[in-house]
Design a protein around this motif. Sequence first.
Motif, mmCIF file in Angstrom:
data_model
loop_
_atom_site.group_PDB
_atom_site.id
_atom_site.type_symbol
_atom_site.label_atom_id
_atom_site.label_comp_id
_atom_site.label_asym_id
_atom_site.label_seq_id
_atom_site.Cartn_x
_atom_site.Cartn_y
_atom_site.Cartn_z
ATOM 1 N N GLU A 21 0.896 -1.144 0.333
ATOM 2 C CA GLU A 21 0.016 -0.260 0.377
ATOM 3 C C GLU A 21 1.046 1.251 0.172
ATOM 4 O OE1 GLU A 21 0.329 -1.560 4.624
ATOM 5 O OE2 GLU A 21 -0.368 -2.440 2.474
ATOM 6 N N ASN A 22 1.899 1.093 0.283
ATOM 7 C CA ASN A 22 2.889 2.143 0.460
ATOM 8 C C ASN A 22 3.867 2.721 -1.208
ATOM 9 O OD1 ASN A 22 2.764 2.777 3.125
ATOM 10 N ND2 ASN A 22 3.769 1.785 3.563
ATOM 11 N N GLY A 23 3.861 1.478 -1.799
ATOM 12 C CA GLY A 23 4.117 1.083 -3.864
ATOM 13 C C GLY A 23 5.834 0.483 -3.053
ATOM 14 N N SER A 24 5.630 0.548 -2.071
ATOM 15 C CA SER A 24 6.950 -0.630 -1.669
ATOM 16 C C SER A 24 6.872 -2.107 -3.073
ATOM 17 C CB SER A 24 7.762 -0.220 -0.265
ATOM 18 O OG SER A 24 7.641 0.151 0.295
ATOM 19 N N TYR A 25 8.053 -2.233 -3.133
ATOM 20 C CA TYR A 25 8.214 -4.235 -3.941
ATOM 21 C C TYR A 25 8.161 -3.907 -3.057
ATOM 22 C CZ TYR A 25 9.024 -7.187 -7.454
ATOM 23 O OH TYR A 25 8.506 -8.533 -8.094
ATOM 24 N N SER A 26 7.303 -5.800 -2.618
ATOM 25 C CA SER A 26 7.453 -6.646 -0.913
ATOM 26 C C SER A 26 8.054 -7.753 -1.711
ATOM 27 C CB SER A 26 5.544 -7.198 -1.099
ATOM 28 O OG SER A 26 5.705 -7.648 -2.107
ATOM 29 N N LEU A 27 8.425 -8.600 -3.080
ATOM 30 C CA LEU A 27 9.547 -9.257 -3.383
ATOM 31 C C LEU A 27 10.501 -9.351 -3.405
ATOM 32 C CD1 LEU A 27 7.941 -10.985 -6.850
ATOM 33 C CD2 LEU A 27 7.271 -11.824 -4.276
ATOM 34 N N THR A 28 11.437 -10.579 -2.620
ATOM 35 C CA THR A 28 12.752 -9.762 -1.763
ATOM 36 C C THR A 28 13.743 -10.773 -2.933
ATOM 37 O OG1 THR A 28 12.955 -11.619 -0.764
ATOM 38 C CG2 THR A 28 12.093 -8.924 0.428
ATOM 39 N N GLU A 29 13.397 -11.372 -3.433
ATOM 40 C CA GLU A 29 14.364 -11.881 -4.035
ATOM 41 C C GLU A 29 14.770 -11.274 -5.738
ATOM 42 O OE1 GLU A 29 15.805 -16.394 -3.736
ATOM 43 O OE2 GLU A 29 14.491 -15.667 -2.230
ATOM 44 N N GLU A 30 14.783 -10.404 -6.005
ATOM 45 C CA GLU A 30 14.780 -9.948 -6.985
ATOM 46 C C GLU A 30 16.416 -9.460 -7.787
ATOM 47 O OE1 GLU A 30 13.223 -9.875 -10.308
ATOM 48 O OE2 GLU A 30 10.703 -9.516 -8.981
ATOM 49 N N TRP A 31 16.789 -9.320 -8.653
ATOM 50 C CA TRP A 31 18.127 -8.954 -8.731
ATOM 51 C C TRP A 31 18.418 -7.229 -9.429
ATOM 52 C CZ3 TRP A 31 20.059 -6.322 -13.224
ATOM 53 C CH2 TRP A 31 18.653 -6.985 -14.577
ATOM 54 N N THR A 32 19.068 -6.922 -8.699
ATOM 55 C CA THR A 32 18.921 -5.349 -9.367
ATOM 56 C C THR A 32 20.460 -4.574 -9.410
ATOM 57 O OG1 THR A 32 19.797 -4.656 -6.347
ATOM 58 C CG2 THR A 32 17.493 -5.321 -6.989
ATOM 59 N N CYS A 33 21.279 -4.958 -10.175
ATOM 60 C CA CYS A 33 22.341 -5.036 -10.153
ATOM 61 C C CYS A 33 23.086 -5.864 -11.322
ATOM 62 C CB CYS A 33 23.479 -4.953 -9.096
ATOM 63 S SG CYS A 33 25.052 -4.123 -10.032
ATOM 64 N N PRO A 34 24.097 -5.921 -12.358
ATOM 65 C CA PRO A 34 24.556 -6.925 -13.007
ATOM 66 C C PRO A 34 25.490 -7.399 -12.278
ATOM 67 C CG PRO A 34 24.851 -4.428 -13.553
ATOM 68 C CD PRO A 34 23.502 -4.718 -12.457
ATOM 69 N N SER A 35 26.017 -6.991 -11.252
ATOM 70 C CA SER A 35 26.505 -7.950 -10.732
ATOM 71 C C SER A 35 26.835 -9.011 -9.762
ATOM 72 C CB SER A 35 27.410 -7.096 -9.307
ATOM 73 O OG SER A 35 26.608 -6.227 -8.224
ATOM 74 N N GLU A 36 25.079 -8.889 -9.913
ATOM 75 C CA GLU A 36 24.814 -10.514 -9.232
ATOM 76 C C GLU A 36 24.081 -11.027 -10.531
ATOM 77 O OE1 GLU A 36 21.093 -9.347 -6.381
ATOM 78 O OE2 GLU A 36 21.441 -7.644 -7.586
ATOM 79 N N ILE A 37 25.183 -11.098 -11.548
ATOM 80 C CA ILE A 37 24.964 -12.733 -12.327
ATOM 81 C C ILE A 37 25.549 -13.469 -12.242
ATOM 82 C CG2 ILE A 37 25.819 -13.376 -14.814
ATOM 83 C CD1 ILE A 37 25.535 -10.040 -15.531
ATOM 84 N N GLY A 38 25.217 -14.467 -12.005
ATOM 85 C CA GLY A 38 25.622 -15.318 -11.259
ATOM 86 C C GLY A 38 25.123 -16.356 -10.557
ATOM 87 N N LYS A 39 24.477 -15.423 -9.442
ATOM 88 C CA LYS A 39 24.221 -15.772 -7.805
ATOM 89 C C LYS A 39 22.800 -16.808 -8.638
ATOM 90 C CE LYS A 39 25.718 -11.489 -5.507
ATOM 91 N NZ LYS A 39 25.178 -10.852 -4.979
ATOM 92 N N VAL A 40 22.786 -16.849 -7.121
ATOM 93 C CA VAL A 40 21.159 -17.923 -7.190
ATOM 94 C C VAL A 40 20.089 -17.297 -7.159
ATOM 95 C CG1 VAL A 40 20.194 -19.871 -5.944
ATOM 96 C CG2 VAL A 40 22.619 -20.036 -7.490
ATOM 97 N N ILE A 41 19.019 -17.356 -7.277
ATOM 98 C CA ILE A 41 17.659 -16.168 -7.325
ATOM 99 C C ILE A 41 16.700 -17.031 -7.493
ATOM 100 C CG2 ILE A 41 16.622 -13.585 -7.859
ATOM 101 C CD1 ILE A 41 19.169 -12.881 -8.603
#
Length: 258
Positions: A21-41
Amino acid sequence: MTNQINYQWRVTKYNPDFRNENGSYSLTEEWTCPSEIGKVIYGKEFTLDEYIQVEAAYVETIIKFVEESGINSLRILKLSNLNISEEDKKSTLYETEFDELIVNEDMVLSINEIRLICKMVLRNFLGCELYLKDKFFVHFGWDYYMYIGSYVDCLAATQYAQNNRLFVERIQQSPYFFTEEETTRMIEWNEIDDEIIVGDEELTGISLDEYRRIFNLSTEHPVIGTFEIKQEQMGFFQKYLKHQMDFNKYEYQFWGGY
């Protein structure tokens, strides 16, 4: 008649159905940066191919908005060159074309150069905004949030983004948007070789044209961002400051923003 940016959008890879309701994204397991390539999400490896696909959707969406707005070039605003190491240049995300483009504040970019700059920003090799005065802007936020504004209601570009798995939300105003009239402009200074700001003073009584002349900017530039003040510019700025400038002790920069 002067054009105005009457339409603004938030463009992201994040489904708004998962905002609270505050507009915040509720899913926590999302990649947010290309440095995360190779990580398990979400139990699956985030691959280079997946990243490139999303990045291409962002970049080409920008181009579609630019073209539908009847624009063939944009300027660079608030340029910040990040320190690119030799190790960075060995990254699979670093392209030789990045070295070939000499980038400057207020530089005019062609469509192909816009593509290249956007890739550099999204890959964290560069920071900037793109704009055309009173007509268009692109703001890059944190975590792959992107904001676009235009004087044209870009329905075809919106549809293109959606067809490429991006989400386009009409918003009242980008969090990075402000007008020339709303801008605070000041001088900040720090001791040489120490980045901590030890003093600042707001500037008044200086016209935009004077700022543009002293910083060698075009008449399109809103004089927003950060600029190094050189000793040869001391005579101009000292007239407007109570602080006695001393280039043997301090480094000075001009700052324009909120």
